[in-house]
Design an enzyme around this catalytic site. Structure first.
Site, PDB file in Angstrom:
ATOM      1  CD  GLN B 126      -2.440   0.880   2.884  1.00 18.03           C
ATOM      2  OE1 GLN B 126      -3.218  -0.071   2.954  1.00 18.03           O
ATOM      3  NE2 GLN B 126      -2.230   1.688   3.897  1.00 18.03           N
ATOM      4  CD  GLU B 244      -4.626  -0.740   8.356  1.00 18.56           C
ATOM      5  OE1 GLU B 244      -4.886   0.186   7.568  1.00 18.56           O
ATOM      6  OE2 GLU B 244      -3.585  -0.831   9.005  1.00 18.56           O
ATOM      7  CD  GLU B 363       1.711  11.177  19.213  1.00 17.53           C
ATOM      8  OE1 GLU B 363       1.823  10.383  18.256  1.00 17.53           O
ATOM      9  OE2 GLU B 363       2.246  10.965  20.324  1.00 17.53           O
TER      10      GLU B 363
END
Lengths: 370, 381
Positions: B126, B244, B363
């Site tokens: 990917q 995913e 984050e």
């Protein structure tokens, strides 16, 4: 057989309406300050909507609520800070009285009817597995058992007539009018106004109708835990929502404080905890259908995780509210106090975690010896 | 409000038993330590599992699957977790791009691409991150311009896992530079054997070439290889990232449970059962149990279509904490035995640093929760 999930949501909305109308924050703060039960009409209102028959079968005039419904309702109980004695009455005392009535105990049948109608108060204590217990049971020769209570911490409603003591292996109803029982009122609880007492008794006789042993007792303990976890969740979810609203409204440095990453990330961490607890309870409800033994490993983990995670949520809520969060009037401490009290009732974080680890270490040691 | 959770019925229990028996008979043992040999062993293992009928359990029958539910996939993932090779080498294809093709792909794309995902005949990678577009994914600069019946790709991707093994790359490129950053992106299915592609391995902290830089120098991609529609690649990429999480996180959490068992066994064998040890283990186990319960909710939510936007960021953050806490605990409790003798503990501790970085840093996950779940205002508002 049990209340369907969507009906659980409906019931939860009804309970929420009742509690928000009868337990305003001002009344809760006043009761907490004076360390006494709230004097509002909440108890009668809860009885009127069937709360004390929550876990009773329809043949006993109960709601026959399943695990999912229990979780939905006690999330409301946490958010609205339903007094702790009510929890004990609905999930401990009422099912034990119903079992006694089925064994032809006429006093128990009469007490149950009064309890469900809101005319008799009680309370009690439920011990989660592997706690050091301050209660013991001796099976007497003949009918019933001898129970000793060595300063058992319990929550009692005002003028309580009855108390239950439930452990994973046995549970009893104790008549507080029994001359051998001494109730010691306790002042200064972390969660005041809940009627925290210590129960003392030495070898008092309990008739067999009011004694449940084995699977029935562990089922009570599991139900109590499902409800307590949900109550803790309700406290956390309520404070998270309140804190998000506050952070979006409150401006400093010319900006909404929610737009500062330090605040946003703290709120995100709080969300992770609340969402994770929701998922964990859905899983526990499913496993609980296979019985207390199957549910115990996950329940044991959650006795550590749920109070710890939600306690941190409460602490985050207080922090994000700044000075306001630390005041008496803002009332964030009420939910914090409830979570702390329930965490302590589950043995505290260290004990809860230690017991989980020990369970797996023991299992591995056994496997090695085979 | 109750969340859904996976329900395991008789069919799932029977399947679990079937897979367990099969794995007991066929488990090839611990994979080779050397990276390239390990990759080949993993490819052979997936091929074997596929031949036994265990790969693509939830995929439609017409594309080589068995048409079962996601609970069946969860069963496979958990049973595999008990084997020596818990990881399916082509998991990116199986968990992410297969389902994305099933939602966005053309009939021709599905017939061409889905079947070879299952037997690991064609590995997928990917291409999202770039040197200047890491956390800020909308800053992608790799571009594709239309030229007849093809798009011509130029640019550079980075952190592409298993690029050197891959037949296909799900590549996010900019097709319209004049649109705002999140728009004007397209998702191309790029044949990694195309002329103009150069793969340069990067070595991670354990000195393994786990990921690569991939350079695209006027690479021609047939226009029929656009997934979804041109300039709407962001929606496809976000949907893919939603897919995913479920099974991928379940696989990781199952592996962590297995490693937890190893750790408990090592400590029990050393007679370590004091309160401090037990309590540290208990904390780790509780994290793992909560993580698993969370994934069950997510998978059930995927089936019902009730997953809230941003909710899988919760799963990623829980995975991160569980992984890092487990291996930190192992290192702290085993001491010298973890640092020297080692049953992979120090490697796992170091690898655990990647969990809070890959697939969106912690984050970024918190930003996603703040924006999508809590609707918090952006900075400066």
């Amino acid at each position: 057989m049990t209340v369907a999930a969507d009906l659980g949501d409906e019931l939860a909305a009804v309970f929420d309406g009742v509690l928000s109308g009868t337990l305003p924050q001002a009344a809760l703060l006043e009761a907490a300050r004076e360390d006494r039960h709230p004097t509002t009409a909440y108890h009668q209102a809860m009885a009127d909507v069937g709360f004390f028959g929550l876990r009773l079968g329809t043949e006993d005039g109960g709601l026959d609520a399943g695990g999912g419904t229990l979780v939905s309702l006690f999330e409301v109980a946490g958010a609205r800070l339903l007094p702790s004695a009510s929890h004990e009455e609905a999930l401990g005392l009422a099912p034990l009285l119903a079992a006694a009535a089925r064994h032809g105990d006429h006093d128990a049948a009469s007490w149950l009817a009064q309890l469900q109608a809101g005319h008799l108060r009680g309370g009690g204590r439920t011990f989660t597995p592997r706690l050091d217990m301050s209660a013991s049971l001796r099976t007497a020769s003949g009918d019933g058992a001898l129970v000793s209570l060595d300063g058992v911490w319990a929550w009692l409603g005002p003028d309580a007539r009855l108390a239950h003591v439930a452990t994973p292996s046995w549970a009893v109803v104790v008549d507080l009018d029994d001359a051998g029982v001494r109730v010691e009122r306790h002042a200064g609880a972390v969660d005041p106004g809940q009627g925290l007492c210590r129960l003392h008794a030495r070898d008092i006789a309990v008739p067999s109708s009011r004694l449940v042993v084995g699977a029935g007792a562990s089922r009570l303990v599991l139900d109590w835990q499902l409800a307590a976890f949900a109550e803790i969740l309700g406290c956390g979810a309520h404070l998270l929502a309140a804190t998000v609203s506050y952070a979006v409204e409150r401006r400093q440095f010319g900006q909404r404080i929610a737009s500062f990453q330090a605040i946003a990330h703290r709120l995100a961490d709080m969300t992770v905890s609340v969402e994770a607890v929701r998922s964990a309870l859905a899983r526990l409800v499913t496993i609980a259908e296979s019985g207390p033994a199957a549910a115990e490993p996950l329940a044991a983990s959650l006795r550590y995780w749920v109070p710890s995670a939600i306690r941190t949520v409460c602490e985050g809520a207080i922090q994000v509210h700044g000075g306001l969060g630390f005041t008496w009037e803002a009332g964030l401490h009420l939910h914090y106090r409830r979570v702390l009290q329930l965490q302590a009732a589950m043995g505290g974080a260290f004990t809860a975690a230690t017991e989980v680890g020990r369970m797996y270490l023991d299992r591995a040691a056994e496997a090695s010896h085979v | 409000m109750m969340l859904p959770t996976l329900q395991f019925g008789d069919a799932e229990h029977a399947l679990a038993k079937q897979i367990r028996v099969w794995i007991e008979q066929h488990d090839p043992g611990e994979p080779p330590a050397e990276y390239a040999a390990r990759m080949q062993a993993l490819i052979a293992w997936q091929r074997q599992l596929h031949a036994a009928g265990f790969v693509g359990l939830s995929w439609p029958v017409e594309y080589g699957g068995r048409g079962l539910g996601l609970a069946a996939e969860a069963v496979l993932t958990e049973e595999l977790g008990r084997s020596s090779m818990p990881e399916l080498i082509n998991r990116l294809a199986l968990y992410t791009w297969g389902p994305t093709l099933l939602r966005f792909g053309t009939e021709a794309q599905r017939h061409r691409l889905l079947a070879p995902m299952l037997d690991a005949g064609e590995i997928w990678c990917q291409g999202f991150s770039e040197p200047d577009a890491g956390s800020d994914l909308a800053g992608i600069r790799t571009s594709a311009r239309r030229d007849g019946d093809a798009l011509v790709v130029s640019g550079q991707k980075v952190w592409t896992s298993r690029a050197e093994l891959s037949a296909w790359n799900a590549l996010l490129v900019r097709t319209d530079p004049d649109q705002p950053p999140h728009r004007g992106l397209s998702l191309l299915i790029v044949d990694m054997r195309s002329p103009g592609i150069t793969v340069g391995p990067l070595r991670q902290m354990l000195d393994e070439p786990h990921f690569s830089e991939v350079f695209f120098d006027d690479v021609r991609v047939p226009a029929t290889n656009v997934l979804g529609s041109v300039d709407h690649g962001w929606e496809v990429a976000m949907a893919a990232m939603g897919f995913e999480r479920g099974l991928f996180v379940l696989e990781r959490s199952t592996r962590l449970l297995r490693r937890f068992d190893h750790l408990v066994q090592e400590l029990a064998d050393r007679g370590r059962r004091d309160d401090q040890v037990a309590s540290r283990l208990g904390v780790v186990r509780a994290h793992l149990d909560v993580l698993q319960a969370r994934v069950y909710s997510t998978l059930a939510g995927q089936v019902q279509g009730t997953l809230r936007p941003g909710a899988t960021s919760v799963d990623k953050l829980l995975l991160t904490v569980a992984d890092q806490e487990l291996f930190a605990a192992a290192f702290d409790l085993l001491g010298d035995d973890a640092a020297s003798a080692d049953h992979g503990w120090s490697q796992d501790l170091m690898l655990s640093r990647s969990v809070s970085i890959y697939s969106g840093t912690s984050e970024i996950q918190k930003n996603v929760i703040a924006r999508q779940m809590l609707a918090l205002p952006r900075n400066g508002a």
